[in-house]
Design an enzyme around this catalytic site. Structure first.
Site, PDB file in Angstrom:
ATOM      1  N   HIS A 269     -10.229  -8.291  -7.995  1.00 38.70           N
ATOM      2  CA  HIS A 269      -9.983  -7.833  -6.627  1.00 38.70           C
ATOM      3  C   HIS A 269     -10.562  -8.794  -5.599  1.00 38.70           C
ATOM      4  O   HIS A 269     -11.735  -9.155  -5.664  1.00 38.70           O
ATOM      5  CB  HIS A 269     -10.616  -6.445  -6.443  1.00 38.70           C
ATOM      6  CG  HIS A 269     -10.660  -5.984  -5.018  1.00 38.70           C
ATOM      7  ND1 HIS A 269     -11.827  -5.991  -4.268  1.00 38.70           N
ATOM      8  CD2 HIS A 269      -9.684  -5.524  -4.209  1.00 38.70           C
ATOM      9  CE1 HIS A 269     -11.566  -5.528  -3.055  1.00 38.70           C
ATOM     10  NE2 HIS A 269     -10.274  -5.235  -2.984  1.00 38.70           N
TER      11      HIS A 269
ATOM     12  N   LYS B 242       0.830  -1.199   0.000  1.00 38.25           N
ATOM     13  CA  LYS B 242       0.000   0.000   0.000  1.00 38.25           C
ATOM     14  C   LYS B 242       0.869   1.255   0.000  1.00 38.25           C
ATOM     15  O   LYS B 242       1.910   1.321   0.661  1.00 38.25           O
ATOM     16  CB  LYS B 242      -0.915   0.011   1.223  1.00 38.25           C
ATOM     17  CG  LYS B 242      -1.872  -1.180   1.297  1.00 38.25           C
ATOM     18  CD  LYS B 242      -2.933  -1.114   0.229  1.00 38.25           C
ATOM     19  CE  LYS B 242      -3.956  -2.223   0.386  1.00 38.25           C
ATOM     20  NZ  LYS B 242      -5.082  -2.097  -0.563  1.00 38.25           N
TER      21      LYS B 242
END
Length: 385
Positions: free
Chosen positions: A317, A187
């Site tokens: 996803h 991230k």
């Protein structure tokens, strides 16, 4: 002369009927609170649990299909409530008529829209119907759809959240690669851009040439996204994910046409129409649809067709238990995201070896709901004639 029997107009196809729909709302606790850029910027709270919606559909012939949807941070009770209201639509239907049933379900709740929470509730039913259909055929779902491969490249996300110190991220990246996972995603989107660059550079140095992706979770404005995409170019990333707001199609298109590093997005879109517009304007090099979010497998297949027609890559996803089958059926070599979060919910687990996630040989999705998931159940609904 051939001895094969030919079908005649008097032959009758097998027709089955749905006799029961069981819904379960399950709260899956996470071992540690999860933080991405949306937490550090104050837009969301840390995630401590995932709300799961399970649908179990039974038929006259004694078959059963299992499907699920999910919600993070909020929306789980709403999904369950909407699914409970529209569940009667399924009773008496032939479970093979999946597209017809999807339309009936969406119109049963059309006053609250045909995207978002309403179709995410439908997704649990839709996935269960596809699971049931593949079980009837005695095939893994990927084979029923027409698979191009028996395994798919896989990458790991769950070790690279922003709340984790960089040394922990590095250790987890090495462990993931050693376990047979091919790529690592971490991230980004820290309020201090220099922190992002330092963390990504450290991971690149530690893992060498292994595939590396980053995910900004929609936290940059256009100017920041341009600067960060330029700064990341030398690091040979597989993609930069959600650099902008999920609905900034033109902004994503600008980045995709400007930089060599591919732009990936789509996970937050909640309908085929939203994906169609993203693809139309060239907003993604890599499309990342989420079957539970777009309304299930029926809708996901439409997004796949749109992406394939534009020669785009696919990287679904989350929800790898569903997406391994769909990715295996995509004509172009895709990626599947590995998350171990859902492991406790199922009795079976996916095999990962040689950098790839392998399609189960079991019929349907190849998973059954665990006793642990039953213990985490907070609400149920049983629909019968």
């Amino acid at each position: 002369m051939s001895t094969l029997a030919l079908a005649t107009p008097t032959d009758t196809a097998t027709v089955d009927r749905i006799t029961r729909v069981r819904l379960s709302s399950v709260t899956l606790p996470l071992p540690t609170p999860i933080s991405d850029a949306k937490v550090l910027t104050g837009r969301q709270k840390a995630m401590t649990e995932v709300a799961m919606l399970f649908a179990e559909i039974s038929t006259e012939a004694g078959l059963e299909g299992v499907g699920f949807s999910y919600s993070k941070r909020a929306g789980g009770p709403g999904q369950f409530a909407h699914a409970r209201e529209i569940a009667p639509v399924l009773i008496g239907e032939d479970p093979s008529d999946i597209a017809k049933i999807w339309d009936k379900l969406v119109w049963a709740g059309a006053s609250v829209g045909r995207s978002g929470l309403s179709v995410q509730a439908i997704a649990a039913f839709d996935v269960a119907l596809w699971d049931l259909k593949a079980k009837r055929a005695g095939l893994p779902l990927a084979k029923l759809l027409g698979s191009h491969r028996d395994s798919v490249r896989t990458y790991n996300t769950s070790g690279g959240f922003l709340h984790s110190p960089i040394e922990e991220v590095l250790e987890r990246a090495e462990a993931s690669l050693a376990s047979g996972i091919q790529g690592i995603k971490i991230k980004v989107g820290h309020p201090d851009n220099a922190v992002d660059l330092a963390r990504v550079t450290a991971v690149r140095e530690r893992i060498g040439d292994a595939p590396l992706m980053v995910d900004a979770n929609q936290q940059w404005d256009r100017a920041t996204a341009r600067r960060m995409c330029r700064a990341f170019e030398p690091l040979n990333l597989v993609w930069i994910e959600e650099p902008l707001d999920a609905y900034d199609n033109e902004g994503h298109a600008m980045l995709a046409s400007t930089f060599d590093t591919p732009i990936a997005t789509g996970e937050m879109l909640a309908s085929v129409g939203e994906h169609a517009e993203l693809i139309r304007v060239g907003g993604a090099d890599i499309v990342q649809p989420d079957a539970p979010r777009v309304g299930g497998i029926t809708q996901f297949l439409k997004v796949m067709a749109l992406a394939d027609a534009r020669h785009l890559q696919l990287a679904p996803h989350f929800a790898m238990e569903i997406h391994i089958h769909l990715a295996a059926a995509y004509p172009r070599e895709p990626w599947v995201e590995h998350f171990e979060w859902l492991d406790p919910l199922f009795d079976e687990h996916l095999e990962i070896a040689g950098g790839r996630m392998h399609v189960s040989s079991r019929p349907g999705l190849g998973v059954t709901i665990s006793e642990q998931a039953r213990r985490w159940t907070v609400a149920t609904h049983d629909e019968r004639p």
